[in-house]
Design a protein around this motif. Structure first.
Motif, mmCIF file in Angstrom:
data_model
loop_
_atom_site.group_PDB
_atom_site.id
_atom_site.type_symbol
_atom_site.label_atom_id
_atom_site.label_comp_id
_atom_site.label_asym_id
_atom_site.label_seq_id
_atom_site.Cartn_x
_atom_site.Cartn_y
_atom_site.Cartn_z
ATOM 1 N N SER A 9 11.839 -1.247 -3.314
ATOM 2 C CA SER A 9 10.874 -0.191 -4.182
ATOM 3 C C SER A 9 9.959 -1.268 -5.172
ATOM 4 O O SER A 9 8.855 -1.241 -5.280
ATOM 5 C CB SER A 9 11.321 0.753 -4.791
ATOM 6 O OG SER A 9 12.586 0.494 -5.698
ATOM 7 N N GLU A 10 10.685 -2.272 -5.480
ATOM 8 C CA GLU A 10 9.991 -3.202 -6.265
ATOM 9 C C GLU A 10 10.631 -4.564 -6.280
ATOM 10 O O GLU A 10 11.711 -4.777 -6.265
ATOM 11 C CB GLU A 10 10.290 -2.662 -7.928
ATOM 12 C CG GLU A 10 9.478 -3.592 -8.933
ATOM 13 C CD GLU A 10 8.071 -2.934 -9.040
ATOM 14 O OE1 GLU A 10 7.219 -3.335 -10.019
ATOM 15 O OE2 GLU A 10 7.674 -1.975 -8.630
ATOM 16 N N PHE A 224 -10.262 -6.889 -6.063
ATOM 17 C CA PHE A 224 -9.629 -5.707 -6.073
ATOM 18 C C PHE A 224 -9.977 -5.058 -4.673
ATOM 19 O O PHE A 224 -9.074 -4.430 -4.006
ATOM 20 C CB PHE A 224 -9.738 -4.751 -7.123
ATOM 21 C CG PHE A 224 -9.216 -3.417 -6.938
ATOM 22 C CD1 PHE A 224 -7.680 -3.365 -6.967
ATOM 23 C CD2 PHE A 224 -10.060 -2.449 -6.645
ATOM 24 C CE1 PHE A 224 -7.256 -1.879 -6.956
ATOM 25 C CE2 PHE A 224 -9.503 -1.158 -6.422
ATOM 26 C CZ PHE A 224 -8.108 -0.972 -6.628
ATOM 27 N N ARG A 227 -8.335 -6.713 -1.703
ATOM 28 C CA ARG A 227 -6.753 -6.674 -1.745
ATOM 29 C C ARG A 227 -6.597 -5.271 -1.178
ATOM 30 O O ARG A 227 -5.771 -5.181 -0.273
ATOM 31 C CB ARG A 227 -6.155 -7.054 -3.118
ATOM 32 C CG ARG A 227 -5.992 -8.150 -3.469
ATOM 33 C CD ARG A 227 -5.204 -8.531 -4.798
ATOM 34 N NE ARG A 227 -6.081 -7.994 -5.719
ATOM 35 C CZ ARG A 227 -5.514 -7.379 -6.721
ATOM 36 N NH1 ARG A 227 -4.073 -7.040 -7.086
ATOM 37 N NH2 ARG A 227 -6.260 -6.896 -7.779
ATOM 38 N N GLU A 231 -4.551 -3.721 2.114
ATOM 39 C CA GLU A 231 -3.171 -3.245 1.505
ATOM 40 C C GLU A 231 -3.446 -1.797 2.193
ATOM 41 O O GLU A 231 -2.103 -1.425 2.845
ATOM 42 C CB GLU A 231 -3.276 -3.253 0.265
ATOM 43 C CG GLU A 231 -1.836 -2.962 -0.346
ATOM 44 C CD GLU A 231 -0.626 -4.176 -0.092
ATOM 45 O OE1 GLU A 231 0.208 -3.493 0.825
ATOM 46 O OE2 GLU A 231 -1.146 -4.967 -0.443
ATOM 47 N N ARG B 349 1.408 -0.673 -2.353
ATOM 48 C CA ARG B 349 2.034 -2.111 -3.121
ATOM 49 C C ARG B 349 1.035 -2.627 -4.344
ATOM 50 O O ARG B 349 1.151 -3.309 -4.741
ATOM 51 C CB ARG B 349 2.061 -2.915 -2.062
ATOM 52 C CG ARG B 349 3.116 -2.574 -0.814
ATOM 53 C CD ARG B 349 3.476 -3.734 -0.124
ATOM 54 N NE ARG B 349 3.842 -4.845 -0.541
ATOM 55 C CZ ARG B 349 3.763 -6.075 -0.037
ATOM 56 N NH1 ARG B 349 3.373 -6.201 1.272
ATOM 57 N NH2 ARG B 349 3.923 -7.326 -0.560
ATOM 58 N N LEU B 350 0.237 -1.681 -4.633
ATOM 59 C CA LEU B 350 -0.697 -2.109 -5.620
ATOM 60 C C LEU B 350 -0.082 -1.374 -7.129
ATOM 61 O O LEU B 350 0.522 -0.142 -6.772
ATOM 62 C CB LEU B 350 -2.306 -1.518 -5.599
ATOM 63 C CG LEU B 350 -2.681 -2.276 -4.537
ATOM 64 C CD1 LEU B 350 -4.308 -2.033 -4.456
ATOM 65 C CD2 LEU B 350 -2.669 -3.760 -4.633
ATOM 66 N N PRO B 397 4.317 -0.025 -12.675
ATOM 67 C CA PRO B 397 5.030 -0.265 -11.235
ATOM 68 C C PRO B 397 4.070 -0.174 -10.184
ATOM 69 O O PRO B 397 3.132 0.421 -10.418
ATOM 70 C CB PRO B 397 6.242 0.852 -11.325
ATOM 71 C CG PRO B 397 5.737 1.911 -12.185
ATOM 72 C CD PRO B 397 4.981 1.230 -13.348
ATOM 73 N N GLU B 398 4.707 -0.579 -9.022
ATOM 74 C CA GLU B 398 3.911 -0.367 -7.788
ATOM 75 C C GLU B 398 4.108 1.198 -7.419
ATOM 76 O O GLU B 398 5.019 1.800 -7.860
ATOM 77 C CB GLU B 398 4.567 -1.176 -6.546
ATOM 78 C CG GLU B 398 4.159 -2.839 -6.961
ATOM 79 C CD GLU B 398 4.920 -3.463 -5.768
ATOM 80 O OE1 GLU B 398 5.548 -2.945 -4.780
ATOM 81 O OE2 GLU B 398 4.562 -4.727 -5.748
#
Lengths: 357, 502
Positions: A9-10, A224, A227, A231, B349-350, B397-398
């Protein structure tokens, strides 16, 4: 026992740091095995590969000269790959930049020009690279053509174009029929940073670009956007960004950088145009971009590292009689391990015991 | 078979994902001929438990007894062979194939589609699940697709049928049909494990319930002896605050007007919008009900500007905006919350700050001369996190690291923090636990009270009846006239959701 892959998750910070180190450490291990199998002393081989090139001023300058085009190209490729645009034709864009810059040097040969010449050559090189890269960009946005194929195939077109030019219209009349242009006038050659060395102003230009791209990707709305499109394309549309416009933008950016690198190489290191002007910089830069985690500063570090293996590989050919292929295998291993470490970042691997029935 | 022996007995089932215990010593006993409810909020561990039973996951500890014998399904195939069938919330059907072809593909003892069609007809008649074997799946309504899934399971003669939130995609009338089918299944001595968060229907059709909270069994009861309120308290572990909202039916200015909007379907399986008109007034919440896939996504995209329409078809505060892109509409005071949290409303994921930039870069002053003002982004996110009680762990956090409910609070909060004049939100509480859902609904009601216009698109009729002032129903690309919620009944809305003329 069973191995399971779970999505993280991270990603913990320590892994972000350790992962590239593993990516470098494992291929070194593989290299030791390879050298041993080839019957060479691995310690000496590693020394020749990795330490020798950076142990004196000559070596360091060579490394910087090699790293400059690699890093420049990789910066642009990293932007593309971040946006999920797979430009693998940087080699062709590099050659177009060299040809466009070289063209100005060739037609002004024998006459005296002002200090405008070099900046003009740079602009032309970047412009030509960008235009060449926009071909696959337009093909993708207009017709949905796969840019991996089109950009790659344009590399061969560019190679033959250069081949034709240096054997035909641009051949040096006094060159004993060799496929090459005249040696550029001093005005059309990049100034050296220090007398008697090999370093020219291409390297500081590259460093400025690294900083510029670090700011672009990290601090600007455009970065940004790049990305986000890569993403989550649907979220990018929700943010109001146009994917088509962005595809063209990143192709133009990476083409311009590759073209600039080609022009700097032609006007800096080679000082003329000839078919062998690039030892595959455009392809090696793909490795550099990924090894640098698609991050501008990472690209700089990775570019220097790959440049060391280039110089080390040349040394190894001379001093250890190792074939050039050994260097290629080493670089291939590097990319392989980088991709493997990527999975390590995204996934957690665990052994689990079977449940009792 | 001995009727006193449990059909399925789970003892001490434990399953960990990293540090999280999704199932912590869970016991479950399902008797033959029983409709057994599995209740719990999102993340309580219901899905994990049924996935273990169905062979999709393996327990770290604990054991399963199937008809009295130790049992651990290696795979869904093994589970099916043992007599366990499952219908998932998200269907796994091939759109381009016919009903019979889909069923033939999934049967382990596959025959040709022609052989299957005959048996399929028998089963669908026997259980009151009408189906046309030769029809392609993409032509079917969601309710019909669910029937395909159920028939497909029944053709394998299961002893236990697991249904995951089966009624969330059905109209009230379709639900009645499903309940009749379940009654026949039970009458044959088969058992049903029924996952749902609709407590009234659980009280009606289930005779046993196991309630999970935080991966543990907190209660076992007979839902017929409970009230919806008492079941909710067991699930949540406390009281859920009631919504404070006065229905508004004044002739205030229209803030969003959609006029005679028709749009062709974007692809072969999309829905064309046909002559859709609606008006949302200042201070009111307009609800759009309907079964999923009836054009709600297309309507959302047309209002948000992700898909452009004729200029006059969409007007915000009286200005024609059909050709304006999403950011121009945002600058006009509109805000949007799409249905899909990850991948549409937010980039997985950002980081949260970057996800705040995602929808706010044109309106919130986050960007100056192309440069992102990170300090301002951070303080904005802190404000949203505080106002909406977003539990997020690390500082920034993401998005994918947040639970569904917390991410939903963030994506709703990020829009409401701007105090938009118009908020369009799709499925505001889809898959969100009761606590988070209460916070979100209250925020929508408060926003309307402050003078904004709010359009809520939801499949959850109960939610709309609770928060909307007027309700319209979507069916195959058409929108019914909106009726005041005080005059709407579940039955009349249900008929409209099923396609009856108003």
């Amino acid at each position: 026992m069973r191995l399971v892959m779970e999505k993280r998750s991270e990603t913990p910070l320590w892994l972000m740091v350790v992962s590239p180190l593993i990516a470098v450490g494992l291929p070194v291990l593989a290299a030791i095995i390879m050298f041993t199998l080839l019957g060479k002393d691995p310690a000496r081989a590693l020394y020749v590969y990795f330490i020798d090139p950076i142990s004196d001023s000559w070596g360091l300058q060579e490394v910087a000269v090699k790293a400059t085009p690699l890093v420049l190209i990789a910066l642009g490729l990293a932007v593309c790959y971040r946006a999920n645009v797979w430009n693998i034709g940087a080699e062709g864009q590099f050659l177009l930049g060299a040809m466009a810059g070289g063209w100005l040097a060739v037609i002004t040969h024998g006459s005296t020009q002002g200090p405008w010449l070099l900046p003009a050559m740079m602009m032309l090189g970047a412009l030509a690279g960008a235009c060449w890269a926009l071909i696959p960009g337009v093909l993708r946005t207009r017709f949905g053509a796969n840019e991996i194929l089109t950009s790659l195939m344009l590399v061969y077109v560019a190679e033959y174009l250069l081949d034709y030019l240096v054997r035909g219209p641009w051949r040096d009349p006094g060159g004993f029929n060799m496929p090459q242009t005249v040696i550029f006038e001093p005005e059309a050659v990049l100034p050296l940073l220090m007398e008697g060395g090999r370093l020219n102003i291409g390297t500081p230009i590259m460093l400025v670009m690294v900083v510029a791209f670090a700011i672009l990707m990290g601090r600007t709305l455009k970065g940004f956007e790049i990305r986000l499109v890569g993403e989550a394309p649907r979220a990018a549309r929700f943010a109001g960004f146009s994917e088509k416009g962005l595809v063209l933008t990143v192709f133009a950016i990476s083409g311009a950088l590759a073209g600039l690198a080609g022009m700097l190489e032609a006007a800096g290191t080679v000082k003329q145009l000839q078919p062998g002007i690039s030892p595959g910089y455009g392809f090696t830069a793909i490795i550099v971009a990924f090894l640098g985690r698609l991050n501008p500063v990472g690209c700089l570090v990775a570019g220097i590292f790959i440049a060391i293996t280039f110089i080390g590989g040349e040394n190894a050919q001379i001093m250890l009689r190792l074939p050039l292929d050994a260097t290629r295998v080493l670089q291939g291993l590097l990319l392989f391990f980088v991709l493997a470490c990527d999975s390590l970042l995204l996934y957690r691997f665990r052994f689990v015991r079977e449940a009792r029935a | 078979m001995d009727a006193t022996q449990p059909l399925l007995l789970a003892e001490g089932i434990t399953k960990r994902f990293g540090a999280l215990a999704a199932n912590d010593h869970v016991d479950l006993r399902v008797m033959p001929g029983e409709i057994h409810a599995l209740l719990g909020e999102n993340g309580a561990g219901k899905s994990t438990l049924v996935k273990i039973i169905y062979g999709l996951l393996r327990a770290d500890a604990g054991r399963l007894l199937w008809q009295g014998r130790a049992f651990a399904a290696e795979s869904p195939r093994a589970a099916r062979r043992a007599g366990i069938g499952m219908v998932f919330q998200h269907f796994s059907l091939f759109d381009a194939l016919t009903v019979a072809e889909n069923v033939a593909l999934s049967l382990d003892d596959a025959g040709t589609a022609k052989d299957v069609a005959g048996r399929l007809g028998d089963v669908s008649r026997a259980y009151g699940l009408p189906l046309e074997p030769a029809r392609e799946v993409w032509r079917l309504s969601v309710g019909e697709r669910q029937r395909v899934e159920i028939v497909r399971c029944l053709m394998q003669d299961p002893r236990l049928l697991i249904l995951d939130e089966p009624t969330s995609v059905l109209t009230p009338q379709e639900c009645e049909g499903l309940f009749e089918t379940l009654a026949r299944i039970r009458a044959e001595g088969r058992a049903v494990l029924y996952i749902s968060h609709k407590l009234e229907e659980v009280r009606r059709i289930c005779e046993a319930a196991t309630i999970l909270r935080g991966g543990r069994v907190v209660e076992r009861c007979d839902p017929r002896q409970e009230t919806a309120g008492s079941l909710a308290r067991m699930m949540v572990g406390g009281d859920v605050p009631a919504l404070r909202h006065d229905h508004m039916l004044a002739e205030t200015p229209v803030r969003l007007a959609v006029s005679a909007l028709s749009l062709p379907a974007s692809d072969a399986h999309g829905i064309a919008l046909r002559d859709v008109s609606l008006a949302v007034r200042q201070g009111e919440i307009l609800g759009i009900a309907g079964v999923a896939g009836n054009g709600q996504d297309e309507l959302f995209a047309a209002i948000s500007g992700e898909v452009l329409s004729p200029s006059v078809a969409v007007a915000i505060d009286g200005v024609a905006m059909g050709q304006a892109d999403i950011n121009e509409r945002r600058r006009k005071g509109a805000a949007f919350v799409p249905e899909e949290r990850l991948g549409h409303a937010a980039a997985p994921r950002l980081r949260l700050t970057e996800n705040a930039l995602l929808s706010g870069h044109a309106t919130n002053g986050f960007v100056a001369q192309g440069m992102v003002d990170r300090g301002r982004l951070r303080s904005f996110v802190d404000g949203v996190v505080r106002a909406f009680d977003v539990r997020k762990g690390p500082a920034d956090p993401e998005a994918r690291a947040l639970s569904g409910g917390n991410l939903q609070k963030f994506v709703v909060g990020r829009e409401i923090a701007r105090k938009p004049g118009l908020l369009v939100v799709a499925q505001p509480t889809w898959g969100v636990d009761a606590g988070a859902a209460a916070i979100i609904r209250q925020a929508l009601a408060d926003l309307a009270e402050q003078g904004s216009a709010v359009l809520v698109i939801s499949q959850d009729l109960d939610e709309l009846l609770e928060i909307a002032d007027r309700i319209a129903v979507m069916f195959v690309g058409r929108l019914s006239p909106a009726v005041p919620v005080t005059e709407a009944s579940r039955e009349s809305l249900g008929l409209l959701m099923g396609g009856a003329e108003s």
